[in-house]
Motif scaffolding. Structure first.
Motif, short mmCIF file in Angstrom:
data_model
loop_
_atom_site.label_atom_id
_atom_site.label_comp_id
_atom_site.label_asym_id
_atom_site.label_seq_id
_atom_site.Cartn_x
_atom_site.Cartn_y
_atom_site.Cartn_z
N ILE A 166 0.79 -1.07 -0.07
CA ILE A 166 -0.10 0.13 0.02
C ILE A 166 0.97 1.22 0.00
N SER A 167 0.53 2.30 -0.96
CA SER A 167 1.42 3.37 -0.97
C SER A 167 0.61 4.64 -1.18
N ALA A 168 0.93 5.49 -0.50
CA ALA A 168 0.46 7.03 -0.59
C ALA A 168 1.39 7.88 -0.60
N ARG A 169 1.30 9.02 -1.39
CA ARG A 169 2.35 10.14 -1.42
C ARG A 169 1.83 11.50 -1.14
N ALA A 170 2.10 12.31 -0.15
CA ALA A 170 1.72 13.59 -0.15
C ALA A 170 0.14 13.58 0.20
N VAL A 171 -0.37 12.45 1.02
CA VAL A 171 -1.96 12.68 1.17
C VAL A 171 -2.25 12.95 2.24
N ALA A 172 -1.42 12.64 3.56
CA ALA A 172 -2.10 12.91 4.84
C ALA A 172 -0.96 12.80 5.89
N PRO A 173 -1.02 13.16 7.09
CA PRO A 173 -0.26 12.55 8.18
C PRO A 173 -0.19 11.11 8.39
#
Length: 180
Positions: free
Chosen positions: A109-116
């Motif tokens: 699972i990845s997320a970049r510049a989404v949330a703390p």
């Protein structure tokens, strides 16, 4: 990217000039951490960073990774669909908020510049199994985000140095569970 950014806000004008190091190379380093993943969920995919970039690299390497990109902005999803079509990179694109898609388990699972980080863990948790790895690029506030997340979440965290930004890290997180 340049053509679509004139119509919708994929990246800022300044970032268009630094597209390769700021977005593409930064995203590509995540694929190198998990090149053998079979399933990959990227949420808050926006302009395809990092999900679409990792899908391109996986396809180029002959991997059979199934990528799911989740983005709530329909215009950005239209861009992702067109980019994946033109690049001939098969991905599943969900036009929704990640908390509104049915849970299923993913290898990565990845997320970049989404949330703390605390919020990222809350959003990722329904998709995590015992062998799931979360890859979250983080900037200079990484220490405070780790401290805050530790109050609500048990995790095993490996902090990797970013290859593209000396002030940034990639958090490789496993064993995610809410604290009682």
């Amino acid at each position: 990217m340049r053509q679509w950014s004139l119509r919708i806000n994929l990246v800022s004008r300044g970032d268009l000039e630094a597209l390769w190091p700021r977005h593409i190379a930064d995203s590509a380093q995540l694929h190198a951490i998990a090149p053998s993943a079979k399933t990959w969920l990227d949420f808050g995919s926006g302009a395809g960073f990092p999900g679409l970039i990792c899908a391109i690299l996986a396809a180029d390497a002959g991997a059979k990774t199934e990528f799911t990109l989740v983005e709530s902005d329909a215009r950005k999803c239209a861009f992702l669909r067109e980019a994946s079509r033109q690049l001939e990179v098969p991905v599943t694109i969900e036009t929704a908020r990640v908390e509104n898609i049915p849970p299923q388990l993913y290898d990565v699972i990845s997320a970049r510049a989404v949330a703390p980080l605390s919020k990222l863990l809350r959003l990722a948790y329904p998709f995590c199994g015992p062998s799931t790895t979360c890859l979250f690029p983080k900037g200079s506030r990484v220490e405070s985000e780790l401290t805050e997340a530790a109050t609500a979440w048990h995790t095993t965290v490996e902090r990797l140095a970013s290859r593209t930004d000396s002030g940034a890290s990639i958090l490789k997180i496993t064993d995610i569970a809410p604290r009682p």
